[in-house]
Design a protein around this motif. Structure first.
Motif, short mmCIF file in Angstrom:
data_model
loop_
_atom_site.label_atom_id
_atom_site.label_comp_id
_atom_site.label_asym_id
_atom_site.label_seq_id
_atom_site.Cartn_x
_atom_site.Cartn_y
_atom_site.Cartn_z
N ILE A 5 0.86 -1.18 0.00
CA ILE A 5 0.00 0.00 0.00
C ILE A 5 0.90 1.23 0.00
CG2 ILE A 5 -1.80 1.30 1.21
CD1 ILE A 5 -2.67 -1.32 2.52
N CYS A 6 0.78 2.06 -1.03
CA CYS A 6 1.62 3.26 -1.14
C CYS A 6 3.10 2.90 -1.02
CB CYS A 6 1.25 4.29 -0.08
SG CYS A 6 -0.43 4.90 -0.19
N ASP A 7 3.50 1.80 -1.69
CA ASP A 7 4.88 1.33 -1.72
C ASP A 7 5.37 0.80 -0.38
OD1 ASP A 7 5.11 2.02 -4.42
OD2 ASP A 7 5.71 4.08 -3.92
N TYR A 8 4.47 0.56 0.56
CA TYR A 8 4.84 0.00 1.85
C TYR A 8 4.17 -1.37 2.00
CZ TYR A 8 6.61 4.53 3.46
OH TYR A 8 7.32 5.69 3.60
N VAL A 13 1.87 -0.43 7.22
CA VAL A 13 0.97 0.70 7.11
C VAL A 13 0.24 0.84 8.44
CG1 VAL A 13 -1.02 1.67 5.88
CG2 VAL A 13 0.72 0.38 4.64
N HIS A 129 -5.32 -1.42 5.26
CA HIS A 129 -6.49 -0.61 4.92
C HIS A 129 -7.33 -0.26 6.14
CE1 HIS A 129 -5.56 -2.35 0.89
NE2 HIS A 129 -5.94 -1.16 0.49
N GLY A 199 2.98 8.11 2.24
CA GLY A 199 1.76 8.46 1.51
C GLY A 199 0.47 8.03 2.18
N PHE A 200 0.48 6.88 2.85
CA PHE A 200 -0.76 6.39 3.46
C PHE A 200 -1.24 7.28 4.61
CE2 PHE A 200 2.75 4.14 5.56
CZ PHE A 200 2.48 4.38 6.90
N SER A 202 -1.73 10.36 4.48
CA SER A 202 -2.60 11.43 3.97
C SER A 202 -4.06 11.17 4.32
CB SER A 202 -2.44 11.57 2.46
OG SER A 202 -2.81 10.36 1.79
N TRP A 203 -4.39 9.92 4.67
CA TRP A 203 -5.76 9.62 5.10
C TRP A 203 -6.08 10.32 6.41
CZ3 TRP A 203 -9.50 6.36 2.78
CH2 TRP A 203 -9.11 5.85 1.54
#
Length: 211
Positions: A5-8, A13, A129, A199-200, A202-203
């Motif tokens: 997820i987002c390169d991780y 995450v 997620h 990036g993750f 940003s949620w």
């Protein structure tokens, strides 16, 4: 859970929920437990005390639990009739209740993971997620709560309806709630910045913007 997820890797995450309290399970983390248990005991004592006062009403006896009365209380708290009569105070209550209640559930989930499942079972469920959804909900609830505080302050300091008495205690309560919500957002924003903006995160949009 496999995948990226987002390169991780999905299991990466997540976040360090004790970013500002150290890595070891030491006195700071146990201090949080003591404060939490103390606050909960005060809440239960206050609730029982209030109910003992309400039970004295001759026109509204409280012999025991009544399902209809419980539904009425829940409905008046989460869906206030004031919203239909006067939209401003109704909106303030909705923002306060839904923001506070949602944020409390998010904190409870983190509390269960950090103090129960990860300690006794080595299991962390706030990752991937699910963590992203948790971040979104917690950020949204924080914004709702702070919006309710802002509207309440404006109503008490600028609009000043004649039937509303504003005391120092009222203002202090609003300040405490706002400081608690803001401090959480700011600490998380600092953690995001130090973590080089994965990036993750940003949620968690409010802290992302603050970072």
């Amino acid at each position: 859970m496999n995948g990226f997820i987002c390169d991780y890797p999905s299991h990466d995450v997540t976040r360090d929920f004790f970013f500002n309290a150290g890595d070891s399970f030491g006195i700071t983390k146990w201090g949080i437990v003591v404060l939490f248990v103390g606050a909960f005991c005060v809440f239960i004592f206050s609730l029982v005390w209030k109910m003992s006062i309400w039970a004295r009403g001759r026109d509204f006896p409280l012999p025991g639990f009544r399902e209809g009365r419980f539904r009425s209380v829940v409905k008046s708290v989460f869906f206030p009739k004031d919203f239909l009569k006067e939209w401003y105070p109704g909106l303030v209550q909705l923002l306060f209740v839904w923001g506070f209640f949602g944020l409390a559930l998010c904190i409870a989930a983190a509390f269960v993971q950090e103090y129960i499942t990860s300690v006794f079972f080595g299991y962390r469920f706030l990752d991937g997620h699910l963590y992203m959804a948790w971040s979104l909900v917690s950020a949204l609830c924080s914004v709702l709560l702070l919006s309710g505080v802002g509207l309440a302050v404006f109503r008490r300091t600028k609009l000043r309806p004649s039937r509303l008495d504003t005391t120092v205690q009222d203002i202090a309560a609003l300040v405490i709630v706002s400081v608690a919500a803001l401090s959480g957002l700011l600490v998380n924003a600092l953690r995001i910045a130090i973590s080089d903006y994965p990036g993750f995160e940003s949620w968690s949009f409010a802290s992302w913007l603050l970072s």
